[in-house]
Design a protein around this motif. Structure first.
Motif, PDB file in Angstrom:
ATOM      1  N   CYS A 124       0.699  -1.080  -0.025  1.00 31.85           N
ATOM      2  CA  CYS A 124       0.245   0.027   0.048  1.00 31.85           C
ATOM      3  C   CYS A 124       1.205   1.369   0.479  1.00 31.85           C
ATOM      4  O   CYS A 124       1.586   1.143   0.665  1.00 31.85           O
ATOM      5  CB  CYS A 124      -0.644   0.107   1.425  1.00 31.85           C
ATOM      6  SG  CYS A 124      -2.466   1.292   1.403  1.00 31.85           S
ATOM      7  N   GLY A 125       0.552   2.362  -0.984  1.00 33.06           N
ATOM      8  CA  GLY A 125       1.395   3.566  -0.941  1.00 33.06           C
ATOM      9  C   GLY A 125       1.045   4.201   0.220  1.00 33.06           C
ATOM     10  O   GLY A 125       2.077   4.900   1.273  1.00 33.06           O
ATOM     11  N   GLY A 126      -0.116   3.962   0.892  1.00 37.94           N
ATOM     12  CA  GLY A 126       0.054   4.347   2.878  1.00 37.94           C
ATOM     13  C   GLY A 126       0.719   4.234   3.507  1.00 37.94           C
ATOM     14  O   GLY A 126       1.611   4.425   4.310  1.00 37.94           O
ATOM     15  N   GLY A 132       0.567  -0.441  -4.314  1.00 37.39           N
ATOM     16  CA  GLY A 132      -0.619   0.390  -4.083  1.00 37.39           C
ATOM     17  C   GLY A 132      -1.008   1.728  -4.123  1.00 37.39           C
ATOM     18  O   GLY A 132      -1.104   2.072  -2.730  1.00 37.39           O
ATOM     19  N   CYS A 133      -0.408   2.309  -5.313  1.00 45.61           N
ATOM     20  CA  CYS A 133      -1.082   3.853  -5.273  1.00 45.61           C
ATOM     21  C   CYS A 133      -1.995   3.707  -6.263  1.00 45.61           C
ATOM     22  O   CYS A 133      -1.754   3.250  -7.545  1.00 45.61           O
ATOM     23  CB  CYS A 133      -0.063   4.545  -4.812  1.00 45.61           C
ATOM     24  SG  CYS A 133      -0.403   6.094  -5.383  1.00 45.61           S
ATOM     25  N   PRO A 134      -2.918   4.236  -6.057  1.00 42.11           N
ATOM     26  CA  PRO A 134      -3.812   3.702  -7.296  1.00 42.11           C
ATOM     27  C   PRO A 134      -3.208   4.997  -8.178  1.00 42.11           C
ATOM     28  O   PRO A 134      -3.084   4.762  -9.754  1.00 42.11           O
ATOM     29  CB  PRO A 134      -5.214   4.451  -6.774  1.00 42.11           C
ATOM     30  CG  PRO A 134      -5.630   4.785  -5.769  1.00 42.11           C
ATOM     31  CD  PRO A 134      -3.800   4.088  -5.201  1.00 42.11           C
ATOM     32  N   PHE A 189      -8.713   1.361  -5.815  1.00 31.30           N
ATOM     33  CA  PHE A 189      -8.832   0.454  -5.173  1.00 31.30           C
ATOM     34  C   PHE A 189      -9.929   0.607  -4.930  1.00 31.30           C
ATOM     35  O   PHE A 189     -10.603   1.280  -4.295  1.00 31.30           O
ATOM     36  CB  PHE A 189      -7.303   0.407  -4.527  1.00 31.30           C
ATOM     37  CG  PHE A 189      -6.039   0.255  -4.715  1.00 31.30           C
ATOM     38  CD1 PHE A 189      -6.104  -0.800  -6.004  1.00 31.30           C
ATOM     39  CD2 PHE A 189      -4.904   1.216  -4.304  1.00 31.30           C
ATOM     40  CE1 PHE A 189      -4.534  -0.580  -6.535  1.00 31.30           C
ATOM     41  CE2 PHE A 189      -4.053   1.063  -4.964  1.00 31.30           C
ATOM     42  CZ  PHE A 189      -3.632   0.327  -6.064  1.00 31.30           C
ATOM     43  N   THR A 213     -10.952   1.198  -2.130  1.00 36.20           N
ATOM     44  CA  THR A 213     -11.495   1.635  -0.710  1.00 36.20           C
ATOM     45  C   THR A 213     -12.630   2.923  -1.193  1.00 36.20           C
ATOM     46  O   THR A 213     -13.819   3.314  -0.957  1.00 36.20           O
ATOM     47  CB  THR A 213      -9.969   2.679  -0.360  1.00 36.20           C
ATOM     48  OG1 THR A 213      -9.384   1.907  -0.168  1.00 36.20           O
ATOM     49  CG2 THR A 213     -10.304   3.321   0.865  1.00 36.20           C
ATOM     50  N   HIS A 251      -6.992   0.525   4.627  1.00 34.47           N
ATOM     51  CA  HIS A 251      -7.474   1.582   4.154  1.00 34.47           C
ATOM     52  C   HIS A 251      -9.107   0.406   3.074  1.00 34.47           C
ATOM     53  O   HIS A 251      -9.777  -0.114   2.878  1.00 34.47           O
ATOM     54  CB  HIS A 251      -8.179   2.475   2.882  1.00 34.47           C
ATOM     55  CG  HIS A 251      -7.275   3.385   4.359  1.00 34.47           C
ATOM     56  ND1 HIS A 251      -6.688   4.944   3.061  1.00 34.47           N
ATOM     57  CD2 HIS A 251      -7.561   4.052   5.107  1.00 34.47           C
ATOM     58  CE1 HIS A 251      -5.845   5.814   3.624  1.00 34.47           C
ATOM     59  NE2 HIS A 251      -6.295   5.118   4.732  1.00 34.47           N
ATOM     60  N   VAL A 252      -8.079  -0.281   2.238  1.00 38.03           N
ATOM     61  CA  VAL A 252      -8.244  -1.796   1.781  1.00 38.03           C
ATOM     62  C   VAL A 252      -8.956  -2.321   1.977  1.00 38.03           C
ATOM     63  O   VAL A 252     -10.337  -2.866   1.920  1.00 38.03           O
ATOM     64  CB  VAL A 252      -7.623  -2.455   0.503  1.00 38.03           C
ATOM     65  CG1 VAL A 252      -7.838  -2.976  -0.494  1.00 38.03           C
ATOM     66  CG2 VAL A 252      -7.042  -1.202  -0.865  1.00 38.03           C
ATOM     67  N   PHE A 285      -1.849   2.439   9.441  1.00 41.21           N
ATOM     68  CA  PHE A 285      -0.787   3.372   9.003  1.00 41.21           C
ATOM     69  C   PHE A 285       0.258   4.110   9.511  1.00 41.21           C
ATOM     70  O   PHE A 285       1.028   4.932   9.489  1.00 41.21           O
ATOM     71  CB  PHE A 285      -1.520   4.569   8.064  1.00 41.21           C
ATOM     72  CG  PHE A 285      -2.133   3.589   6.816  1.00 41.21           C
ATOM     73  CD1 PHE A 285      -1.354   2.866   5.886  1.00 41.21           C
ATOM     74  CD2 PHE A 285      -3.502   4.584   6.004  1.00 41.21           C
ATOM     75  CE1 PHE A 285      -2.049   2.685   4.557  1.00 41.21           C
ATOM     76  CE2 PHE A 285      -3.911   3.484   5.012  1.00 41.21           C
ATOM     77  CZ  PHE A 285      -2.777   2.204   4.102  1.00 41.21           C
ATOM     78  N   GLU A 294       1.806   9.549  -1.716  1.00 42.68           N
ATOM     79  CA  GLU A 294       2.134   7.544  -1.714  1.00 42.68           C
ATOM     80  C   GLU A 294       2.855   7.087  -2.921  1.00 42.68           C
ATOM     81  O   GLU A 294       3.236   6.253  -2.730  1.00 42.68           O
ATOM     82  CB  GLU A 294       0.429   6.448  -1.424  1.00 42.68           C
ATOM     83  CG  GLU A 294      -0.447   7.131  -0.531  1.00 42.68           C
ATOM     84  CD  GLU A 294      -2.078   7.087  -1.381  1.00 42.68           C
ATOM     85  OE1 GLU A 294      -2.611   5.197  -1.590  1.00 42.68           O
ATOM     86  OE2 GLU A 294      -2.429   6.952  -0.397  1.00 42.68           O
TER      87      GLU A 294
HETATM   88  S1  SF4 Z   1      -6.000   5.173  -0.466  1.00 42.79           S
HETATM   89 FE1  SF4 Z   1      -5.355   4.124   1.590  1.00 42.79          FE
HETATM   90  S2  SF4 Z   1      -5.568   1.828   1.057  1.00 42.79           S
HETATM   91 FE2  SF4 Z   1      -5.285   2.594  -1.269  1.00 42.79          FE
HETATM   92  S3  SF4 Z   1      -3.308   2.735  -1.571  1.00 42.79           S
HETATM   93 FE3  SF4 Z   1      -3.176   4.783  -0.942  1.00 42.79          FE
HETATM   94  S4  SF4 Z   1      -3.573   4.266   0.852  1.00 42.79           S
HETATM   95 FE4  SF4 Z   1      -3.352   2.609  -0.253  1.00 42.79          FE
END
Ligand code: SF4
Ligand code: SF4
Length: 389
Positions: free
Chosen positions: A36-38, A63-65, A143, A145, A203-204, A229, A359
């Motif tokens: 995850c980017g977070g 992991g960052c959309p 994602f 989320t 989050h996902v 996080f 992220e």
């Molecule tokens: S929105 Fe949240 S769960 Fe999705 S990639 Fe970013 S940090 Fe991760």
């Protein structure tokens, strides 16, 4: 603040770091990917690599959309804004991501396109109601989320009879991306990307729950620990992964119990299932075409599907050759491996998507990592206090 301060306690961070050091087995390597980017952001922000023993290596995943959206989809959004005369709404980061020929939605706006930044899908719906004579398209990314709010907007538009609203859908699914990484030649055949465990998304997982990861744990014998996080969440997850690896276990464990259950948010999952269906495949930056990894709007809601409503050119686009985003998103390279990092490519002038979103691995590395030599002289608790200053 509850659930924040107690998860940023420097003393506890030191204690956890010591536990990790004690439990790491000499001569053994622990390659852990945070999907995850977070988590990437938190790892750099709180100087977590400086707290870890050299045997534990964190690998940044896709992991960052914002980072994983391929250039062709950005080009299509720019086309919608410039050639179809719509009001194109999207979240802030997407406006700065470069498409082909260094064009971005922000530049399209400067050239006269009507591109608006929104904070929620409801803002986009409100714009459609305020501008009944204009077509309003929501450029949806994210994602699991951010998928439920998009589904809600589509269903609300139908209920309210809003005819000038549609969604350009780019929602993607986490589990298929993790499978693709685990199936990649770098992991399976070449061994150039050793992966011993995953820090699972936060989050996902609040939406999909922990259950979907059980498949990887079993099929690929890969431990997964879902983590929040905050820095103590991440350190605790690393400790749990080290223990699983030492004990030869490959299970799904949930560190983030304050927000994640095994089944996730049933209501959110239901509205997503009512509104979207799987695409046969979807392109990810860095991973290429990933089977069953993206969502499209169901035929029942076709009137709200921008891809049905507007004829978009079929495109192919090439990445900037010098940009290492694709390899970084696969975990094969790090931002430091990119020649443009911190010189030509900075958050003010992003060349690739990984430098746009906070992220993204390059942006997080640039914002916090470049001071690591200086920070390394500090104590772990100082690191946490400093990052909050
Ligand atoms: S929105 Fe949240 S769960 Fe999705 S990639 Fe970013 S940090 Fe991760
Ligand atoms: S530093 Fe910039 S150009 Fe290099 S990989 Fe990261 S985003 Fe791409």
């Amino acid at each position: 603040m509850k659930y924040v301060d107690e998860f940023r306690d420097g003393q506890l961070a030191q204690e956890l770091a010591q536990k990790i050091k004690r439990e790491v087995q000499p001569g053994r390597q622990y390659h852990l990917m945070e999907f995850c980017g977070g988590h990437t952001h938190a790892i750099f922000r709180y100087g977590i690599p400086d707290l870890l023993p050299p045997e534990v290596k964190m690998i940044h995943g896709p992991g960052c959309p914002v980072c994983v959206l391929p250039i062709v989809r950005i080009d299509s959004a720019i086309e919608l804004a410039m050639d179809h005369g719509v009001i194109l709404c999207t979240y802030g980061d997407m406006m700065r991501v470069p498409g082909s020929r260094k064009m971005s939605l922000l530049k399209a706006k400067a050239e006269g396109a009507d591109v608006r930044m929104v904070y929620s899908t409801l803002d986009a719906l409100a714009l459609a109601r305020q501008n009944p004579e204009r077509e309003v398209v929501f450029f949806a990314i994210g994602f699991e989320t951010t998928t439920p709010p998009t589904a809600m907007a589509i269903q609300q538009a139908e209920r309210l009879g809003i005819k000038n609203f549609s969604v350009f859908c780019n929602h993607v699914l986490t589990p298929s991306a993790i499978s693709t990484i685990l199936e990649s030649p770098e992991v399976r055949e070449l061994g150039t990307l050793p992966l011993d465990g995953f820090v699972g998304p936060a989050h996902v997982s609040t939406v999909i729950g922990s259950q979907p990861y059980e498949y990887f744990a079993e099929e690929y014998q890969s431990p997964v620990v879902i983590a929040g996080f905050e820095p103590l969440d991440v350190l605790q997850a690393i400790l749990m992964l080290v223990r699983q690896i030492n004990e030869g276990r490959a299970e799904v464990e949930n560190e983030f119990t304050r927000a994640v259950s095994r089944d996730g948010n049933l209501k959110a999952k239901r509205i997503v299932a009512d509104t979207f269906e799987m695409r046969r495949e979807f392109e990810w930056r860095g991973l290429g075409m990933v089977p069953y990894s993206g969502l499209k709007i169901k035929a029942r809601f076709a009137a709200f599907d921008a891809e049905k409503r507007f004829t978009l050119k079929r495109r192919s686009a090439r990445e900037n050759k010098a940009c290492e985003c694709p390899a970084i998103l696969r975990g094969v390279k790090t931002p430091r491996d990119c020649k443009l990092f911190g010189t030509v490519c900075t958050p003010e002038n992003p060349i690739g998507s990984c430098m746009v979103s906070s992220e993204g691995a390059c942006a997080a590395h640039y914002s916090y990592g470049r001071y690591r030599d200086h920070l390394a002289a500090d104590t772990p608790s100082n690191l946490i206090q400093k990052s909050e200053a």
